[in-house]
Scaffold this motif. Structure first.
Motif, short mmCIF file in Angstrom:
data_model
loop_
_atom_site.label_atom_id
_atom_site.label_comp_id
_atom_site.label_asym_id
_atom_site.label_seq_id
_atom_site.Cartn_x
_atom_site.Cartn_y
_atom_site.Cartn_z
N HIS A 113 -0.43 6.99 0.50
CA HIS A 113 -1.63 7.46 1.21
C HIS A 113 -2.34 6.32 1.92
O HIS A 113 -3.00 6.53 2.95
CB HIS A 113 -2.58 8.18 0.25
N GLN A 114 -2.22 5.10 1.40
CA GLN A 114 -2.80 3.95 2.08
C GLN A 114 -2.02 3.61 3.34
O GLN A 114 -2.60 3.23 4.37
CB GLN A 114 -2.83 2.75 1.14
N LEU A 115 -0.70 3.76 3.30
CA LEU A 115 0.13 3.58 4.48
C LEU A 115 -0.32 4.54 5.59
O LEU A 115 -0.49 4.14 6.75
CB LEU A 115 1.60 3.81 4.13
N VAL A 116 -0.53 5.79 5.22
CA VAL A 116 -0.99 6.78 6.20
C VAL A 116 -2.37 6.38 6.74
O VAL A 116 -2.62 6.47 7.95
CB VAL A 116 -1.04 8.17 5.56
N GLY A 117 -3.26 5.94 5.86
CA GLY A 117 -4.59 5.55 6.28
C GLY A 117 -4.57 4.36 7.23
O GLY A 117 -5.34 4.31 8.20
N LEU A 118 -3.69 3.40 6.98
CA LEU A 118 -3.59 2.24 7.85
C LEU A 118 -3.06 2.63 9.23
O LEU A 118 -3.50 2.08 10.25
CB LEU A 118 -2.69 1.19 7.20
#
Length: 374
Positions: free
Chosen positions: A290-295
């Motif tokens: 989910h952090q990958l998506v957020g970045l």
């Protein structure tokens, strides 16, 4: 060209491994549905763990001597790959080290980062064939250092021989690329022993199709419409010991060793707007999906800024891939130096009744691909 700055918010060992029998590879196929040709814009990001602020500049320069030397055939090829990326910037405002000694003014040069390289990781990008783009990431198993072996040699040789196999056979399946690369490193007299994980991907622009072979705990993720559409899974013997291709000396005891044919095979349809991310475990151990998506959303917001309206559509696609690779490596490095961020590695350690607060210091390599349409 310059882009508006991105504002971000924080949110293997070889030891005691064993030879084991494994099941045949799994296959996860999805039929393709894209009729119009696609185009692929590739971004490259990498950083070795033995670089500032985690170590001194002197130690980083010494660590950069690992692997094949610059005057060797593989060393010269390695420099070509390094030149594809390494534009990494650090997230200075969230790294305590930058506040303490202001190392960034002295050590943030592009030439330094390329010389320091990707540590024991290795990668290649081949966009020279007419129909396909090939990419791969490898992670040399660092535990070999305890036996006085440079883990970089195996991963770099494997990567080089995989790359040359795509030149000789530009329609090869990823598993065949892996088989050829492994045969090459076994025959390479410059590599006495070692092991590595591997993830190799081919992108067919005419068929709109991704094919992949993944062995170990490197991997890839496809992001579509602001969410994870698909992600490969890791192959591990046990916690922190991935499946790996190996070159052993006299049947080295307690060493994990697999065959290329045991890689998991994947086939996924691609659509315009998809973002594909290949990574070694230095990234996936420290950054949640989910952090990958957020970045990626931060990158897209940056590109949507009026300050970047001068970019034409193709430039925007190129910058989307390039900037994302840069940001992912920077964010992964930031997390590595902290104990107050709960990482995937910490959670997996807890499942194995081990305490590991925060990030895991490791080499990190990321290849990003924006999927466009001709």
């Amino acid at each position: 060209m310059s882009l508006r700055s991105v504002q971000l918010v924080t949110p293997r060992l070889f030891t005691r491994t064993r030879i084991a029998a494994f099941s045949t590879c799994t296959r996860r196929f999805e039929s393709h549905s894209t009729s119009d040709p696609l185009r692929f814009s590739v971004g490259v990001g990498y950083s070795g763990k033995d670089t500032p602020p985690f170590v001194s500049r002197e130690r980083a320069n010494e660590a950069a001597k690992k692997g094949f030397q610059p005057d060797s055939k593989i060393g010269r090829w390695k420099r070509e790959m390094m030149a594809l990326g390494g534009g990494r910037v650090e997230l200075f405002d969230t790294m305590q080290e930058s506040k303490e000694d202001d190392w960034t003014r002295e050590n943030s040069g592009l030439a330094d980062r390329r010389r320091w390289g990707s540590g024991e990781d290795s990668f290649f990008v081949n966009e020279s064939v007419s129909r396909k783009t090939y990419l791969a990431v490898q992670d040399g198993v660092g535990g070999w250092s305890d036996a006085g072996v440079d883990p970089s040699l195996f991963s770099e040789s494997l990567t080089y021989h995989m790359y040359t196999s795509t030149l000789k056979n530009p329609s090869a399946k990823p598993v065949d690329v892996l088989i050829k690369g492994y045969a090459g490193v076994l025959a390479d007299e410059g590599v006495k022993c070692g092991s590595s994980t591997s993830c190799v991907v081919s992108l067919d622009k005419g068929r709109g199709l991704l094919e992949a072979a993944n062995l170990g705990d490197s991997g890839f993720t496809i992001i579509r419409n602001g969410a994870v559409h698909f992600a490969s899974t890791s192959q591990t013997v046990y916690f922190n010991c991935p499946w790996q291709l190996a070159k052993l000396v006299n049947k080295t005891p307690d060493a994990a060793s697999n065959r290329p044919e045991q890689a998991d095979l994947y086939q996924q349809a691609l659509k315009p707007g998809d973002m594909i991310v290949l990574y070694t475990d230095g990234f996936s151990d420290n950054v949640h999906p989910h952090q990958l998506v957020g970045l990626l959303k931060h990158v897209d917001n940056t590109l949507a800024s009026p300050e970047n309206a001068f970019l034409d559509p193709l430039e925007r696609e190129v910058e989307r891939a390039r900037l994302l690779a840069d940001v992912l490596v920077a964010y992964g490095r930031m997390v590595m130096g902290r104990e107050d961020v709960q990482t995937p590695f910490e959670l997996e350690a807890a499942q194995n009744r081990l305490k590991w607060p925060g990030g895991k210091l490791d080499d990190i390599t990321v290849l990003t691909v924006h999927v466009g349409q001709d």
